[in-house]
Design a protein around this motif. Structure first.
Motif, PDB file in Angstrom:
ATOM      1  N   TRP A   1       0.821  -1.197   0.000  1.00 45.29           N
ATOM      2  CA  TRP A   1       0.000   0.000   0.000  1.00 45.29           C
ATOM      3  C   TRP A   1       0.859   1.253   0.000  1.00 45.29           C
ATOM      4  O   TRP A   1       0.562   2.213  -0.698  1.00 45.29           O
ATOM      5  CB  TRP A   1      -0.952  -0.001   1.188  1.00 45.29           C
ATOM      6  CG  TRP A   1      -1.839   1.204   1.165  1.00 45.29           C
ATOM      7  CD1 TRP A   1      -3.011   1.329   0.496  1.00 45.29           C
ATOM      8  CD2 TRP A   1      -1.599   2.463   1.781  1.00 45.29           C
ATOM      9  NE1 TRP A   1      -3.525   2.585   0.660  1.00 45.29           N
ATOM     10  CE2 TRP A   1      -2.667   3.312   1.454  1.00 45.29           C
ATOM     11  CE3 TRP A   1      -0.584   2.965   2.577  1.00 45.29           C
ATOM     12  CZ2 TRP A   1      -2.752   4.629   1.903  1.00 45.29           C
ATOM     13  CZ3 TRP A   1      -0.668   4.266   3.028  1.00 45.29           C
ATOM     14  CH2 TRP A   1      -1.754   5.079   2.685  1.00 45.29           C
TER      15      TRP A   1
ATOM     16  N   ARG B   1       2.168   1.883  -3.452  1.00 47.67           N
ATOM     17  CA  ARG B   1       1.086   2.350  -4.328  1.00 47.67           C
ATOM     18  C   ARG B   1       0.748   3.805  -4.034  1.00 47.67           C
ATOM     19  O   ARG B   1       0.581   4.604  -4.949  1.00 47.67           O
ATOM     20  CB  ARG B   1      -0.151   1.473  -4.171  1.00 47.67           C
ATOM     21  CG  ARG B   1      -1.300   1.938  -5.066  1.00 47.67           C
ATOM     22  CD  ARG B   1      -2.458   0.989  -5.094  1.00 47.67           C
ATOM     23  NE  ARG B   1      -2.167  -0.295  -5.647  1.00 47.67           N
ATOM     24  CZ  ARG B   1      -2.000  -0.555  -6.941  1.00 47.67           C
ATOM     25  NH1 ARG B   1      -2.056   0.404  -7.813  1.00 47.67           N
ATOM     26  NH2 ARG B   1      -1.767  -1.774  -7.357  1.00 47.67           N
TER      27      ARG B   1
ATOM     28  N   ALA C   1       1.197   6.896  -6.618  1.00 52.40           N
ATOM     29  CA  ALA C   1       0.054   7.763  -6.943  1.00 52.40           C
ATOM     30  C   ALA C   1       0.430   9.226  -6.729  1.00 52.40           C
ATOM     31  O   ALA C   1       0.062  10.087  -7.543  1.00 52.40           O
ATOM     32  CB  ALA C   1      -1.158   7.385  -6.102  1.00 52.40           C
TER      33      ALA C   1
ATOM     34  N   ASP D   1      -1.701  -3.847 -13.870  1.00 52.44           N
ATOM     35  CA  ASP D   1      -2.247  -3.070 -12.776  1.00 52.44           C
ATOM     36  C   ASP D   1      -3.430  -2.241 -13.270  1.00 52.44           C
ATOM     37  O   ASP D   1      -3.266  -1.352 -14.101  1.00 52.44           O
ATOM     38  CB  ASP D   1      -1.132  -2.158 -12.233  1.00 52.44           C
ATOM     39  CG  ASP D   1      -1.561  -1.378 -11.015  1.00 52.44           C
ATOM     40  OD1 ASP D   1      -0.953  -1.585  -9.959  1.00 52.44           O
ATOM     41  OD2 ASP D   1      -2.493  -0.561 -11.123  1.00 52.44           O
ATOM     42  N   GLU D   2      -4.598  -2.527 -12.737  1.00 52.68           N
ATOM     43  CA  GLU D   2      -5.813  -1.848 -13.193  1.00 52.68           C
ATOM     44  C   GLU D   2      -5.773  -0.348 -12.915  1.00 52.68           C
ATOM     45  O   GLU D   2      -6.185   0.461 -13.747  1.00 52.68           O
ATOM     46  CB  GLU D   2      -7.047  -2.465 -12.543  1.00 52.68           C
ATOM     47  CG  GLU D   2      -8.329  -1.907 -13.105  1.00 52.68           C
ATOM     48  CD  GLU D   2      -9.559  -2.619 -12.564  1.00 52.68           C
ATOM     49  OE1 GLU D   2     -10.604  -1.954 -12.521  1.00 52.68           O
ATOM     50  OE2 GLU D   2      -9.468  -3.801 -12.202  1.00 52.68           O
ATOM     51  N   GLU D   3      -5.257   0.066 -11.766  1.00 52.71           N
ATOM     52  CA  GLU D   3      -5.174   1.492 -11.452  1.00 52.71           C
ATOM     53  C   GLU D   3      -4.258   2.210 -12.436  1.00 52.71           C
ATOM     54  O   GLU D   3      -4.549   3.324 -12.863  1.00 52.71           O
ATOM     55  CB  GLU D   3      -4.696   1.701 -10.015  1.00 52.71           C
ATOM     56  CG  GLU D   3      -5.753   1.396  -8.981  1.00 52.71           C
ATOM     57  CD  GLU D   3      -5.262   1.668  -7.574  1.00 52.71           C
ATOM     58  OE1 GLU D   3      -4.562   2.677  -7.365  1.00 52.71           O
ATOM     59  OE2 GLU D   3      -5.596   0.867  -6.695  1.00 52.71           O
ATOM     60  N   ALA D   4      -3.157   1.574 -12.788  1.00 55.09           N
ATOM     61  CA  ALA D   4      -2.232   2.163 -13.765  1.00 55.09           C
ATOM     62  C   ALA D   4      -2.924   2.280 -15.119  1.00 55.09           C
ATOM     63  O   ALA D   4      -2.797   3.297 -15.810  1.00 55.09           O
ATOM     64  CB  ALA D   4      -0.965   1.330 -13.872  1.00 55.09           C
TER      65      ALA D   4
ATOM     66  N   VAL E   1      -6.095   2.630 -15.724  1.00 57.45           N
ATOM     67  CA  VAL E   1      -7.087   3.710 -15.659  1.00 57.45           C
ATOM     68  C   VAL E   1      -6.398   5.067 -15.785  1.00 57.45           C
ATOM     69  O   VAL E   1      -6.854   5.947 -16.516  1.00 57.45           O
ATOM     70  CB  VAL E   1      -7.920   3.610 -14.359  1.00 57.45           C
ATOM     71  CG1 VAL E   1      -8.736   4.864 -14.116  1.00 57.45           C
ATOM     72  CG2 VAL E   1      -8.811   2.379 -14.399  1.00 57.45           C
ATOM     73  N   LEU E   2      -5.292   5.244 -15.090  1.00 60.01           N
ATOM     74  CA  LEU E   2      -4.555   6.508 -15.147  1.00 60.01           C
ATOM     75  C   LEU E   2      -4.070   6.795 -16.568  1.00 60.01           C
ATOM     76  O   LEU E   2      -4.240   7.903 -17.081  1.00 60.01           O
ATOM     77  CB  LEU E   2      -3.358   6.468 -14.196  1.00 60.01           C
ATOM     78  CG  LEU E   2      -2.455   7.689 -14.289  1.00 60.01           C
ATOM     79  CD1 LEU E   2      -3.104   8.893 -13.623  1.00 60.01           C
ATOM     80  CD2 LEU E   2      -1.109   7.398 -13.679  1.00 60.01           C
TER      81      LEU E   2
ATOM     82  N   SER F   1      -6.913   7.650 -18.859  1.00 60.58           N
ATOM     83  CA  SER F   1      -7.374   9.002 -18.568  1.00 60.58           C
ATOM     84  C   SER F   1      -6.460  10.032 -19.239  1.00 60.58           C
ATOM     85  O   SER F   1      -6.947  11.020 -19.813  1.00 60.58           O
ATOM     86  CB  SER F   1      -7.404   9.214 -17.056  1.00 60.58           C
ATOM     87  OG  SER F   1      -7.689  10.546 -16.749  1.00 60.58           O
TER      88      SER F   1
END
Length: 156
Positions: free
Chosen positions: A2, A5, A9, A73-76, A78-79, A82
């Protein structure tokens, strides 16, 4: 995990604010048209030509994230998506302004293809800069020259 991450971020947010926002700012100004778009690519080329190699060949943090992490990595993902959509929106607005200014033909479908092309060219520039900043600078000059050909020919 965490903590890593959260740190990543924060780095990404800082990169957006300190690098991406200033790059896109001139294209986001009211009235930004074809000349602004040409200058954007000329400025990228100048940076890649003049920056020390160890800086210019780093590429773009977000695009590096796309090639290294987005599939894992799903968050990556999405970023990065975007960022891609943001570039597309900026380019779409610039091309719409250029059409209003009479600097581009507004043939149906042409602007959407050009937006896709411009986004791909930015991605290609930064990937190329990782391999060879001088080659990326030359590519930016080629892109600028190509955009200049988009102006409609005057009818005599």
């Amino acid at each position: 995990m965490w903590c890593k991450r959260a740190l990543f971020a924060r780095v990404q947010a800082a990169y957006l604010a300190e690098v991406i926002d200033p790059q896109l700012a001139p294209l986001s100004l009211p009235g930004a048209g074809l000349a602004s778009l040409i200058r954007y690519f000329e400025n990228l080329g100048q940076f890649m030509r003049e920056a020390p190699a160890e800086v210019a060949n780093r590429g773009c943090l977000l695009l590096n994230t796309a090639t290294e992490l987005a599939v894992l990595d799903e968050e990556a993902a999405v970023l990065v998506e975007s960022y891609r959509q943001r570039m597309a929106a900026v380019f779409r607005a610039v091309l719409a302004q250029a059409a209003r200014d009479g600097d581009l033909d507004s043939v149906e479908g042409t602007q959407a293809r050009r937006v896709d092309l411009l986004v791909a060219q930015v991605i290609g520039l930064f990937v190329t800069s990782r391999l060879s900043p001088p080659a990326a600078a030359a590519l930016a000059a080629t892109i600028s020259a190509e955009i200049r050909t988009w102006k409609p020919r005057s009818v005599s």
